[in-house]
Every structure is written in C-alpha cells, then in structure tokens.
Enzyme design. Sequence first.
Site, mmCIF file in Angstrom:
data_model
loop_
_atom_site.group_PDB
_atom_site.id
_atom_site.type_symbol
_atom_site.label_atom_id
_atom_site.label_comp_id
_atom_site.label_asym_id
_atom_site.label_seq_id
_atom_site.Cartn_x
_atom_site.Cartn_y
_atom_site.Cartn_z
ATOM 1 N N HIS A 9 61.207 1.675 70.805
ATOM 2 C CA HIS A 9 60.244 2.780 70.877
ATOM 3 C C HIS A 9 60.888 4.104 70.480
ATOM 4 O O HIS A 9 60.362 4.858 69.652
ATOM 5 C CB HIS A 9 59.676 2.871 72.301
ATOM 6 N N CYS A 61 53.594 -1.881 56.513
ATOM 7 C CA CYS A 61 53.589 -0.600 57.229
ATOM 8 C C CYS A 61 54.592 -0.573 58.372
ATOM 9 O O CYS A 61 54.554 0.311 59.217
ATOM 10 C CB CYS A 61 52.191 -0.261 57.743
#
Length: 847
Positions: A428, A803
């Site tokens: 993250h 992506c």
Amino acid sequence: MQQDNENLGFTRIRRVAPIAVNTHGGRAKCLQRLIRLDLPVPETIALSFDAVHRLAEGQSFDKHALLRVFGNAPLLSVRPSSEDPDWGGPGAILNIGMNDARHAELTKTHGPEAADALYLRFVQSYAVHVERLDPEVFEFDTSMSVSEALKSALNAHEDETGDPFPQDPAFQLGQVLRSMARAWEGTTARLLRQAKGAPADAGLGLIVQAMSLGIGPDESGAGVMQLVDATTGAPLIKGRYKRQAQGREALSAQSNAMYLTQDARGPSLEEEQPKLFAQLVEMSKLCRQRLREEMQVEFTISGGKLAVLDAVRVPRSSRAALRIAVQLAEDGIISREDAILRVPPRSLTELLHPQVDPNAPRDVIAKGIAASPGGAVGRIVFNSTVAQTYEARGEPCILVRRETTPEDIRGMHSSVGILTERGGVTSHAAVIARGMGVPCVVGASIRINTRERTLTLEDGRKLAEGDILTLDGSAGEALVGEAQMLPPVKDHWYLQLMEWADAIRDLGVRANADTPADAAMARDFKAEGIGLCRTEHMFFEADRLTVMREMIFAAKHEDRSEAIARLLPMQRSDFIELFRIMEGLPVCIRLFDPPLHEFLPSDREGAKELAEALDLPLSDVTRRIEWLSEFNPMLGMRGVRLGITFPEIYEMQARAIFEATVEASKHGAAVVPEIMIPLVSARREVEIVKTQIDGVAAAVKNETGAAFTYRLGVMVETPRAALRAHDIAQHADFLSFGTNDLTQMAYGLSRDDAGRFMNAYVQQGVFPEDPFHSLDVEGVGELLRIGAERGRSSRPDLTVAVCGEHGGNPESIAFCRAIGLDYVSCSPFRVPVARLAAAQLVAEEAK
C-alpha cells in the site's frame, strides 16, 4: 606477418586489423578507431579473449615474437580490454621491461631521477599485482629519496622471494599477462562483474602498448581531457595534467596536478603549453565527432611530444547523459533514434524528483526496498494526525509506520516521505507513494514503538518523533540528519528527448491518478489519459470518512442509502474536476474496490473515537468491526462482490460519474467516461453490474435531457477472468489487467509480505526477479497473453491494457507491446519512463 601474429593469439592494431568488441574488447576497438583518426597512438597489440583464456589455463605463449613487434621500444604497458568497460578488469601495469640495463640507459637519456622513478614504479607494481607480495613492504617513507626507495624496493623483493628482481623483459611480460588473465578468471572477479550484468563466461582481452613515458626531460607528464561537465553535461573543457607523471595520476585527490584551462588556483596547461593544449582540444573534438560520443582522452607528453594512449566514454550522471545524448543529436552527430536509445528510461525518475546528492556525506541508518524514488528531508512522525499538524505549520515531515493502510492516506498526503518497517514494492505504501511522487522506503531495517514514538535501528540507536531524517527513495536508504539535496530537472534537454520519443512510439501511456492533484501531475507528464482512478481513495478525507462509516454501520437499506446520498455530491465534484483537468483525454474510473473494514479503525482508541462520532455504544462499534473482519480480506468481500451485495454503492458512483459527465461536457469537449468493474471472475458479475449502470445512465439522461455515452470495462485481476476473457468481453468495451493483484493471485503471494523473503528467493534463483517489480512473463504474462487473445476472439475491437505498476517497468512494457496491448497505465512519475521505454522499442526495431 599479420597472419603469423593472429596464429600466436595477438593482433597488431592497424586501420584494417580484425578487431571486434566481442573478440578483443571495447578498449581494443576504441584504439583502432583512434588510429584510423590519425591520432598519435603508440604501437599497440591486442590479445584476443581466446588468447587470454589460454594464458589463464597455463598454455605456453611466444613472448619473444610479441616483443619483436615493438622493435626498440624501451618499455611497455598492459591494460585490460573487456567487452563492456563497466565490467572492470585487472589494473594496468606500466613500465614493463624496466631492468638494470634499461635503468642505466634511461639515466643517460632522461636523467637519474626519471630513471629511478620509472624503475621504482615498476618494481612496486610488479611485486604487488603480479607476484602478490605484501603491499606494505613496498611502501616507503616520503622523506626517502627516489634513489633510496628504489634500492629498498629491490632489496625487499629479494628478501620476500629469495630471488633478485627479474631482468628479462620477455619473462616480465609473460608473468604480467598470465597474472592479469588469471585475475580475470578468479572467483571473486567473476562474481563482481556478474553483479554488474556480465555473463559468467565474459571474456577479457589485453592491450600491450609501447610506453610514452611522461617522465623525463623537457615538457613531460600525463593527464586526461574531456569536453563536457560529467555532472551537468554542459560544454566545458575539464581534466587535469601532472608533470613527470604516468597513467591517470593527475586525477588522484592527493595529486599536485594543474588544470587544463586558465584557473585562478594555479598554472594551467593552456597558459604554459598553448600549442599542446590546442592540439588536445582539436583531438578531443575529433573524437567526439567521429566516435559519436563524448570521450575522455588519456594522453601523455614526453619531451614535448603528445601521445594519445586511450579514450573512454566520459563517466556521467543521469542528467548529463540526457543532455549529452540530445546535444549530440542536435549537432547532427547521432540520430534522434540513437539519442532515445542512449538514455536509460529509469534514469528519468532521478531527474524528475529531488535527489539526495550521491557525492555528499551520508550517515545511513537503515536500509530497505526502494519503493518510490527521490529524496526528502523532514521530521519523524508516527501517525497521520501529527503529520497533518506538521503540514499545517509548514514543517516537512517523514511518516514512519509499521505498514500503511488506507486510513493513513491523509497523513501520507501531508508528508514529504514515507518509511515503513514492512511491505514490498507493491505494498500500500509503495503504490500510493509512487502515485503521489513521494519518496518511499519499505521493509526497512527498523523497529517501531508507536507507544513511545521511537524507532530503533539495527545498531541500537534510537530516534524519536521530531528528529530530522533524510529519506533516499532511489537507494532505499534512510539517513540521519539533513543530507545535501539536488533539485529536480525538467529542462530543454528533457523536453526535447520526450518530444522525439512521443513522435515514434506506438504504445499508449496513461497514468494512474486518484485525485485532481494526481490528474494535474499526469497531464504535466504528458499522459494520454487516466488509465486507473481508484475511487476509494476519495473517501478517506475527514468529512467523507465519517459519512462512509455511517453507511457501513447502517442496519437498514434506507439508512444506508441516505448516507450514500450524502457522498454523491462529493464524488460528483471530484469527477467534474478530473474531467476538467483531463479535457479531451479518456478517464477510466474504477468502481469501489476495498473491503469495508479498511474504513474502520484498527485499534481501541480509534474505535472509541468512532463510537463518540456516531453516538453509539463502544460495544456496538467493536462488534461491527469484528463482524466485518475477514480471515483473508484481499480475497473476501471486495470489488464487484461488494457492489453486487450492496448495489447502492455502485449506483451512487455511476450517478456521480454521469452527472459529472453532463456538467463537464457543458464547458468543454464531450466527455466519454470509462467505468471499470474491479475483481471480476465471472461473466454474470459483469451482466449484473452493467444492468445497474445502464439503468442509472438512463435515469440521468431523462432527468437532465442530456445525451452522453460511456464505455464499460473490466479490471482483470483474477486468473479466472483472464481464462474466461472471451465470455467477459461480450459485455465489456475494454479489459485492463491489474497486474499487482493478478500476480498476487497467480503466485499465491501476499504483495505486502513477500518483501520479507523475496531477496532470498531472487538470490537463490527461485525467481529471476521480484514478480511484483518486473512482470513474470512466463506465468502472469501467459495469463495476459491468453486474456488478450481470448477477449479479442469474441470482440475484435476490444481495447486491452495494463494498469498495474508493471506499466511503468521498461522490461514489462516490452512484453505488453509484444502481445499487442493498446496502452499501459502507471503512476504519474513513471509516465515519462514508460513513454521513453516504449519509444526505445520502436527505435531498436528500426536499427
């Protein structure tokens, strides 16, 4: 004679000699080019890789035949010639052939001091590097005269070996050649060059050259010259020259060398020997023009005569490399395609971020994974609230966490750098930091105590909140205190190169952008649209987080819908701004993806604050948090599963997108939004969501009287979605591979935890590279290939893209182009890297 020499394993370098980089090395080929330019290169012989290998194995070699080529040349030098100069090699040995007889001759012609100096240098070099004797034995007090030191060195050699110093030049040469050959094939040398990218069987050539002494009567010395600044790439005559010197002594930090051009700090070669200086400048310009590169010329002057011994590519920084390449193309020396190929795509990240000065002192206190490039200086903070406080005061801070969660988004935006104890390149913290262009180091060798607000280092030192830290996200290091920084560069040279790159590339490049600030950055970096907007990141602002939590705690559908309705205008305003910034370019918006528990506090203190904000008993809040918790949330109720279970969430987002489309289209070009469904694994999921979204689109059209269209797509993140792409594509306009999660699921690896053992796996050859860093083309890549082929088999006009963060990796981009993808999308700061990497693929094919 030439053929005889080749049979013996050596080639006299002439204009038409059979010299190639892959048989004799780069230095041999460069010397041949210098000879072809009619530069004053001393007599030179090249030994092939094969000849050197035979020497290392102990095979005999006719040294006398080699010596006869040089005729009456008094002394020789031997230098390495590897295929790539970055692979290194054994150090040069000078003055081979020096013995008592030559010493006596040189005493008459050059004087006793010069003869003593030449003999001493050879004895020291031969004893240490050829016979491997203790270097300390051959180090002498500077108070001794050269003559005294020479006598001591000769005596020391006899004491150490039991034999007088060898006098036969042929024997000396043979020992030097064999020693250098064996040094190259030793285990340590092999491992060192393999670490630099050399193949295990990389060969070494050797260059034997007649010495231009640089020591003796009249003007004598040695030096180097180049025509550019190695740091900036700007035109500038640079180098040093030292009288009565050899090799590259002039560059030594302890050297009393003079500068080449007029300098206030002392005499210069230009002032004292203007004709020789002018000759050198013209030779350097000729090398630049004809060798098509900025070269550093190594020269000697002996008795007033100039000799060129070698020319090597000027060592250079990333910013200098870019400017040099563009300037050479602008001057018509190389083509634009060559300029594009000469700049490593990854080096652009160094140019576009502030960097820690690599030449400045640094106190490295922790090392980790270089997750997001650039450098930053700030005070240590341990939570988002404190980070926001520092930002409000205008003080830069570094957010230090065990690992970040979506709840840390506000603090991450308030920080100039992020340091975590856990995580990998797709954790993250890493993904968000790259998107923001903020330096980040994850998986660092630190221990955090959040209660005491300290971090403990491997050496036992402790740093507390408020202490100053420098983060080097490019090197994966944390430094104590404030390090010296270099500013980012976005000048004419960068802009020109990127213009040339865009003119030839055939692969689209978009940006992953979640906020208006991200979108503005993407536009600035010339992204061709947004390939991934992660809408959940919009919900972590303070005013929105509370509403989101109310929705999560709502027991009834009506209450949940009411809370969601309050989020609608917030989302709509976000999308209007995104469409405005990206006017004329596509914007792909991913619907809500993460599990709901990520919006809830993870500790008791946070739960208490939430209970107060919602006016609920703490026990109710705790139970709800526990109920939403999952054993494996990354594979639980998230993505499309959440949208099907709580359809009002996706319906709200679709309405916000369409209402923003209508509003943005009033003030600019018509907007055609792209809506992407995350974590799909079955065609029926797409059918259900598409029906919902079509219904919302029809409602907005009826309410506004506006006509608009939209494109619906799927984010392929599960192996099943790739395998069933022909089914899914029947209801989708595009497929975009989310390679972070697809890699995670294909390998069964947690991208947040893999960093703990990935280095060991790569080092032991289990994986050739961290699959979260560089796309695994054999496994995950095969899923991409299958997905693209099957998707287009049922819908030929299907747009297919990537992506995930692999979209900014040059090697991964090559694979994406090879399988025919339409575009890649990556974090904004990686967009220039992807643009250049895609252009290089075209330029390489055109060569």
